[in-house]
Design a protein around this motif. Structure first.
Motif, PDB file in Angstrom:
ATOM      1  N   ILE A  38       0.860  -1.188   0.000  1.00 39.86           N
ATOM      2  CA  ILE A  38       0.000   0.000   0.000  1.00 39.86           C
ATOM      3  C   ILE A  38       0.890   1.230   0.000  1.00 39.86           C
ATOM      4  N   VAL A  39       0.559   2.180  -0.872  1.00 37.97           N
ATOM      5  CA  VAL A  39       1.259   3.466  -0.909  1.00 37.97           C
ATOM      6  C   VAL A  39       0.205   4.556  -0.899  1.00 37.97           C
ATOM      7  N   GLU A  40       0.402   5.550  -0.043  1.00 38.92           N
ATOM      8  CA  GLU A  40      -0.535   6.680  -0.004  1.00 38.92           C
ATOM      9  C   GLU A  40       0.228   7.992   0.031  1.00 38.92           C
ATOM     10  N   TYR A  41      -0.453   9.049  -0.394  1.00 41.31           N
ATOM     11  CA  TYR A  41       0.139  10.383  -0.431  1.00 41.31           C
ATOM     12  C   TYR A  41      -0.743  11.327   0.376  1.00 41.31           C
ATOM     13  N   GLN A  42      -0.124  12.144   1.204  1.00 38.51           N
ATOM     14  CA  GLN A  42      -0.875  13.164   1.931  1.00 38.51           C
ATOM     15  C   GLN A  42       0.013  14.369   2.201  1.00 38.51           C
ATOM     16  N   PHE A  43      -0.616  15.501   2.437  1.00 41.52           N
ATOM     17  CA  PHE A  43       0.124  16.716   2.750  1.00 41.52           C
ATOM     18  C   PHE A  43       0.458  16.805   4.229  1.00 41.52           C
ATOM     19  N   GLY A  44      -0.324  16.184   5.072  1.00 42.89           N
ATOM     20  CA  GLY A  44      -0.071  16.263   6.502  1.00 42.89           C
ATOM     21  C   GLY A  44      -1.033  15.389   7.273  1.00 42.89           C
ATOM     22  N   GLN A  45      -0.878  15.364   8.576  1.00 41.50           N
ATOM     23  CA  GLN A  45      -1.728  14.532   9.418  1.00 41.50           C
ATOM     24  C   GLN A  45      -3.192  14.914   9.240  1.00 41.50           C
ATOM     25  N   GLY A  46      -4.042  13.905   9.168  1.00 40.17           N
ATOM     26  CA  GLY A  46      -5.476  14.158   9.056  1.00 40.17           C
ATOM     27  C   GLY A  46      -5.998  14.139   7.640  1.00 40.17           C
ATOM     28  N   ASP A  47      -5.113  14.200   6.631  1.00 41.12           N
ATOM     29  CA  ASP A  47      -5.578  14.132   5.243  1.00 41.12           C
ATOM     30  C   ASP A  47      -6.183  12.777   4.934  1.00 41.12           C
ATOM     31  N   ALA A  48      -5.529  11.732   5.386  1.00 48.79           N
ATOM     32  CA  ALA A  48      -5.954  10.366   5.077  1.00 48.79           C
ATOM     33  C   ALA A  48      -5.348   9.423   6.098  1.00 48.79           C
ATOM     34  N   PRO A  49      -5.931   8.235   6.251  1.00 46.48           N
ATOM     35  CA  PRO A  49      -5.287   7.242   7.108  1.00 46.48           C
ATOM     36  C   PRO A  49      -3.934   6.844   6.516  1.00 46.48           C
TER      37      PRO A  49
ATOM     38  N   ILE B 102      -6.613  -6.265   5.512  1.00 48.52           N
ATOM     39  CA  ILE B 102      -5.502  -6.920   4.813  1.00 48.52           C
ATOM     40  C   ILE B 102      -4.584  -7.528   5.867  1.00 48.52           C
ATOM     41  N   PRO B 103      -4.352  -8.849   5.803  1.00 50.11           N
ATOM     42  CA  PRO B 103      -3.613  -9.504   6.884  1.00 50.11           C
ATOM     43  C   PRO B 103      -2.127  -9.150   6.993  1.00 50.11           C
ATOM     44  N   ASP B 104      -1.442  -8.969   5.865  1.00 44.71           N
ATOM     45  CA  ASP B 104      -0.002  -8.738   5.912  1.00 44.71           C
ATOM     46  C   ASP B 104       0.421  -7.957   4.676  1.00 44.71           C
ATOM     47  N   LEU B 105       1.455  -7.136   4.811  1.00 44.77           N
ATOM     48  CA  LEU B 105       1.991  -6.367   3.687  1.00 44.77           C
ATOM     49  C   LEU B 105       3.470  -6.683   3.499  1.00 44.77           C
ATOM     50  N   LYS B 106       3.893  -6.748   2.261  1.00 41.89           N
ATOM     51  CA  LYS B 106       5.310  -6.901   1.954  1.00 41.89           C
ATOM     52  C   LYS B 106       5.992  -5.542   1.855  1.00 41.89           C
ATOM     53  N   MET B 107       5.205  -4.498   1.540  1.00 37.18           N
ATOM     54  CA  MET B 107       5.747  -3.141   1.484  1.00 37.18           C
ATOM     55  C   MET B 107       4.639  -2.146   1.733  1.00 37.18           C
ATOM     56  N   PHE B 108       4.996  -0.999   2.301  1.00 33.59           N
ATOM     57  CA  PHE B 108       4.063   0.115   2.448  1.00 33.59           C
ATOM     58  C   PHE B 108       4.877   1.390   2.511  1.00 33.59           C
ATOM     59  N   ASN B 109       4.232   2.493   2.141  1.00 33.83           N
ATOM     60  CA  ASN B 109       4.922   3.770   2.174  1.00 33.83           C
ATOM     61  C   ASN B 109       3.907   4.885   2.328  1.00 33.83           C
TER      62      ASN B 109
ATOM     63  N   LEU C  33       1.723  11.561  -9.069  1.00 33.44           N
ATOM     64  CA  LEU C  33       2.640  10.568  -9.608  1.00 33.44           C
ATOM     65  C   LEU C  33       3.464   9.806  -8.589  1.00 33.44           C
ATOM     66  N   SER C  34       3.901  10.448  -7.546  1.00 35.16           N
ATOM     67  CA  SER C  34       4.905   9.828  -6.675  1.00 35.16           C
ATOM     68  C   SER C  34       4.444   8.514  -6.075  1.00 35.16           C
ATOM     69  N   SER C  35       3.203   8.414  -5.636  1.00 38.19           N
ATOM     70  CA  SER C  35       2.760   7.155  -5.046  1.00 38.19           C
ATOM     71  C   SER C  35       2.627   6.061  -6.090  1.00 38.19           C
TER      72      SER C  35
ATOM     73  N   VAL D 209      -2.745   1.915  -4.309  1.00 39.71           N
ATOM     74  CA  VAL D 209      -2.311   3.306  -4.202  1.00 39.71           C
ATOM     75  C   VAL D 209      -3.547   4.159  -3.976  1.00 39.71           C
ATOM     76  N   TYR D 210      -3.498   5.079  -3.008  1.00 41.26           N
ATOM     77  CA  TYR D 210      -4.657   5.945  -2.789  1.00 41.26           C
ATOM     78  C   TYR D 210      -4.237   7.343  -2.358  1.00 41.26           C
ATOM     79  N   ARG D 211      -5.159   8.269  -2.539  1.00 46.88           N
ATOM     80  CA  ARG D 211      -4.998   9.669  -2.145  1.00 46.88           C
ATOM     81  C   ARG D 211      -6.351  10.160  -1.695  1.00 46.88           C
ATOM     82  N   CYS D 212      -6.438  10.719  -0.514  1.00 48.08           N
ATOM     83  CA  CYS D 212      -7.696  11.246   0.018  1.00 48.08           C
ATOM     84  C   CYS D 212      -7.561  12.755   0.185  1.00 48.08           C
TER      85      CYS D 212
END
Length: 161
Positions: free
Chosen positions: A51-62, A73-80, A90-92, A110-113
């Motif tokens: 899972i990769v997510e993009y945010q500007f700061g705390q509170g934008d998204a989980p 989701i039980p387990d992740l091999k990578m997250f960022n 683009l970055s995420s 990949v998500y963006r909130c």
């Protein structure tokens, strides 16, 4: 020299409620959009390995691990969690594509909130009629961490060294 040797494809897209006004819970928006994207790809949450997510700061998204818990989701091999780095559109996706191409995992969500309440809406703002100095690079393209725009301006003026 190694090279990335796996093909990468976008397989699903999902959206949550889209509105100009109202008070929306970012956890609900994230869960709805991610669930729709996973279903559109023909997958289940258990098939997601990164899972990769993009945010500007705390509170934008989980966070990525917060979304992992939301989706069961039980387990992740990578997250960022990319925060205010690179172009948000683009970055995420680039990070996810590199993880797949490198063989770290096979499926990455990949998500963006964005909510109006967070203040980061991507709205067009008016600026000065003429950009001077470093703003000639920063104003149209954004502040890319300092070194890249600074070096680009110097290289442009002097030619490649």
């Amino acid at each position: 020299m190694s090279r990335l040797s796996r093909d990468v494809a976008v397989a699903g897209v999902g959206y949550s409620t889209v509105a100009r006004s109202g008070d929306f819970d970012v956890r609900t928006l994230t869960r709805d959009a991610c669930t729709a994207a996973i279903a559109d790809a023909g997958l289940t949450p258990g098939a997601i390995e990164g899972i990769v997510e993009y945010q500007f700061g705390q509170g934008d998204a989980p966070s990525a691990t917060g979304a992992q818990r939301l989706l069961g989701i039980p387990d992740l091999k990578m997250f960022n969690d990319l925060m205010g780095t690179g172009p948000s559109g683009l970055s995420s996706a680039m990070d996810a594509a590199l993880a797949i191409a490198a063989g770290v995992c096979d499926t990455v969500l990949v998500y963006r909130c964005i909510t109006r309440a967070s203040g980061h809406t991507g709205a067009v703002r008016t600026g000065p009629p003429e950009a001077r100095g470093a703003l000639q690079i920063h104003a149209p393209y954004g502040y890319g961490g300092g070194i890249i725009p600074a070096r680009a301006m110097k290289k442009q003026r002097r030619g490649a060294e």
